[in-house]
Motif scaffolding. Sequence first.
Motif, mmCIF file in Angstrom:
data_model
loop_
_atom_site.group_PDB
_atom_site.id
_atom_site.type_symbol
_atom_site.label_atom_id
_atom_site.label_comp_id
_atom_site.label_asym_id
_atom_site.label_seq_id
_atom_site.Cartn_x
_atom_site.Cartn_y
_atom_site.Cartn_z
ATOM 1 N N UNK A 73 0.830 -1.207 0.000
ATOM 2 C CA UNK A 73 0.000 0.000 0.000
ATOM 3 C C UNK A 73 0.867 1.260 0.000
ATOM 4 N N UNK A 74 0.429 2.259 -0.777
ATOM 5 C CA UNK A 74 1.064 3.577 -0.796
ATOM 6 C C UNK A 74 -0.025 4.639 -0.772
ATOM 7 N N UNK A 75 0.372 5.837 -0.359
ATOM 8 C CA UNK A 75 -0.595 6.936 -0.270
ATOM 9 C C UNK A 75 -1.163 7.292 -1.638
ATOM 10 N N UNK A 76 -0.372 7.103 -2.684
ATOM 11 C CA UNK A 76 -0.808 7.497 -4.026
ATOM 12 C C UNK A 76 -1.477 6.353 -4.796
ATOM 13 N N UNK A 77 -1.782 5.275 -4.109
ATOM 14 C CA UNK A 77 -2.352 4.119 -4.782
ATOM 15 C C UNK A 77 -3.768 4.427 -5.266
ATOM 16 N N UNK A 78 -4.025 4.238 -6.562
ATOM 17 C CA UNK A 78 -5.338 4.517 -7.153
ATOM 18 C C UNK A 78 -5.904 3.313 -7.929
ATOM 19 N N UNK A 79 -5.035 2.447 -8.408
ATOM 20 C CA UNK A 79 -5.479 1.353 -9.255
ATOM 21 C C UNK A 79 -5.209 0.013 -8.574
#
Length: 438
Positions: free
Chosen positions: A155-161
């Motif tokens: 998981x990352x803060x910029x995860x969108x997909x």
Amino acid sequence: MTLKIPIQETVKLVGSLRLCGSDRSEPVVVSKTEMVMDEKVYVAVVARDLESKSSLVWAIQNTRGREFCIVYVHQPMQISAPGEMFHEQKLRLYRKEKEKAHNSLDKYLNICRQMHVNAEKIYMEMDSVEEGILQLISQRGVKKLVMGAAADRNYTMSMRDLKSKKAIYISREAPVTCHIWFTCNGYLICTREATRRDNLYAEGTSSSSLTQSKITKGTERVASSSMAKDDVQIQVALIEAATSNRETRLEVSKRKEAEKAASDAIKRAKESENLYLNELKRRKEIEKSLKEANEEMEKMRSEGEARVAESNMVITNLQGKYSLSMKVLRRLRDEQEELKREISEVSKLKSKREEEEASPSKDLEPPQYFICPITQEVMEDPYVAADGFTYEGEAIRGWFNRGHETSPMTNKRLPHTSLVPNLALRSAIQEWLQASSS
């Protein structure tokens, strides 16, 4: 059991709702005229180390479901090898994996009990996890599904997909009637919304004409009350804004906690570094002390070896001196014994002379002890040998020069060949010769 949502009653989804593959966010308004939804929410989990715990907790807190179904699709090991023994080992391994999976599902059920929700578990065995979940959706008519978009560690803060291949496949192949939430690490990543149909709320052609009439009237009322619908959309937008604000605060709080944890980690790292440096310094001091001690011990050992060598030399010298002293002592004792014998012979000669003077003989024959045992003549230069007998000096030397090492009288081996002049006997012989000539 189905839940019929009244007209204009909204379903609030906590967290930002994003369509998969898109950053577009919009509130979802579901009315009774649009959808008839199951209460049961299906949550796909991974049995290993409660890795899907965050997805289950998110589903319980955010889907407002009354009942939950925990789904686990097990992929059995595909190993083929001949032999009955291998078959038994494979069977034992299969039973062990199955028991472990059920234990993990029981842990998920325990989480549901702790959060005061009803739940059941479904254990399936399929060669493909994706196909197993799709089969479950088709067979049970699943309307709500929560599953992971990726492993929590990714998981990352910029995860969108979506990152998981399984999630991508299910998002693409699942029936359009199933609403799917994809989460990661307790956050909603994206949503694949179910397709809404205008007549989805109908219960089939078998419904009564009265029910069909009521539904038609309800649809007409929805179309005629656009202002009320706009108000509901505004409320949903406000709710979404409040939710986003709360998520933002939560994210800031988590970031602060992460920064604090990083600061604490740096502090602990510095403390560990200081401890390591102190330990390294102490270790160097110990090594230095040990080296000095070893050098001191080596020096003491060398000195000890030198002292031992010196002592051995002294002992050897003392042994040599002792041996020489013993030889000298034995020689002195021998000389003392010879001297005693000479004194005894002199005493005998003196007493015999006195007797001869008292009663002089007419023929004046020499005493037997004046005669040499070798030459059988009166001795002129008498010497005492190691056997205690007196011989003519020239005769006894000739005896030794001819290789004899024994006594001429006893034929025993002599301890030495040294000769001692018998002065007393020589004086007696000379006096006797003078007396005989007169």
